[in-house]
Design a protein around this motif. Structure first.
Motif, mmCIF file in Angstrom:
data_model
loop_
_atom_site.group_PDB
_atom_site.id
_atom_site.type_symbol
_atom_site.label_atom_id
_atom_site.label_comp_id
_atom_site.label_asym_id
_atom_site.label_seq_id
_atom_site.Cartn_x
_atom_site.Cartn_y
_atom_site.Cartn_z
ATOM 1 N N SER A 96 0.856 -1.171 0.000
ATOM 2 C CA SER A 96 0.000 0.000 0.000
ATOM 3 C C SER A 96 0.899 1.229 0.000
ATOM 4 N N PHE A 147 1.106 5.399 0.506
ATOM 5 C CA PHE A 147 0.371 6.528 1.067
ATOM 6 C C PHE A 147 1.362 7.575 1.545
ATOM 7 N N TYR A 196 4.008 0.637 2.391
ATOM 8 C CA TYR A 196 3.698 -0.336 3.435
ATOM 9 C C TYR A 196 3.762 -1.700 2.751
ATOM 10 N N TYR A 202 -4.496 -1.638 4.568
ATOM 11 C CA TYR A 202 -5.289 -0.445 4.291
ATOM 12 C C TYR A 202 -4.781 0.670 5.205
ATOM 13 N N VAL A 203 -4.348 1.769 4.626
ATOM 14 C CA VAL A 203 -3.800 2.888 5.387
ATOM 15 C C VAL A 203 -4.853 3.981 5.478
ATOM 16 N N HIS A 204 -5.207 4.353 6.712
ATOM 17 C CA HIS A 204 -6.137 5.448 6.975
ATOM 18 C C HIS A 204 -5.624 6.165 8.234
ATOM 19 N N PRO A 205 -4.695 7.123 8.032
ATOM 20 C CA PRO A 205 -3.986 7.760 9.153
ATOM 21 C C PRO A 205 -4.922 8.225 10.257
ATOM 22 N N TYR A 239 -4.124 5.298 11.464
ATOM 23 C CA TYR A 239 -4.193 3.845 11.589
ATOM 24 C C TYR A 239 -3.733 3.138 10.328
ATOM 25 N N VAL A 240 -3.242 1.923 10.535
ATOM 26 C CA VAL A 240 -2.932 0.997 9.459
ATOM 27 C C VAL A 240 -3.670 -0.288 9.810
ATOM 28 N N SER A 241 -4.562 -0.742 8.928
ATOM 29 C CA SER A 241 -5.321 -1.971 9.183
ATOM 30 C C SER A 241 -4.753 -3.094 8.329
ATOM 31 N N ASN A 294 -5.726 -3.582 13.798
ATOM 32 C CA ASN A 294 -5.605 -2.142 13.623
ATOM 33 C C ASN A 294 -4.379 -1.653 14.382
ATOM 34 N N GLU A 326 -0.157 4.393 14.183
ATOM 35 C CA GLU A 326 1.172 4.828 13.795
ATOM 36 C C GLU A 326 1.631 5.925 14.742
#
Length: 104
Positions: free
Chosen positions: A25, A27, A32, A66-69, A71-73, A83, A86
């Motif tokens: 991934s 981002f 990642y 899946y990166v959604h700052p 957090y990294v899932s 989950n 970071e």
């Protein structure tokens, strides 16, 4: 289909990891990379000098990222969804909200 030539700009060897990358991934200038149970986070802002900035070892093989700052899932096979939070500066990844039961 137009054939394009690629030029390698930079490479990084990730120490103590064996196997092939199964998930990737990208981002905000970071890659990642999941290799088996290992997640490696690589700063790729300077493509000529990629730098590993964080790592995490999951309880099972990582199948998706899946990166959604912040957090990294991770989808980690039989371990399910993990989950990660970071840290800042980003040199560690933490499991948020995990409470351990007291040992008798």
């Amino acid at each position: 289909v137009h054939e394009t030539d690629f030029e390698e700009r930079g490479a990084i060897t990730l120490p103590r990891v064996q196997g092939e990358a199964h998930a990737l991934s990208l981002f905000a200038g970071r890659a990642y990379v999941a290799i088996g149970r290992d997640l490696r986070v690589v700063d790729i802002l300077n493509p000529d000098q990629p730098i590993e900035i964080a790592r995490y070892r999951a309880p099972d093989d990582i199948l998706a990222i899946y990166v959604h700052p912040p957090y990294v899932s991770l989808a980690a096979n039989s371990a399910g969804i993990i989950n990660l939070l970071e840290a800042h500066p980003p040199n560690h990844l933490y499991l948020p909200g995990i409470q351990r039961q007291a040992q008798p």
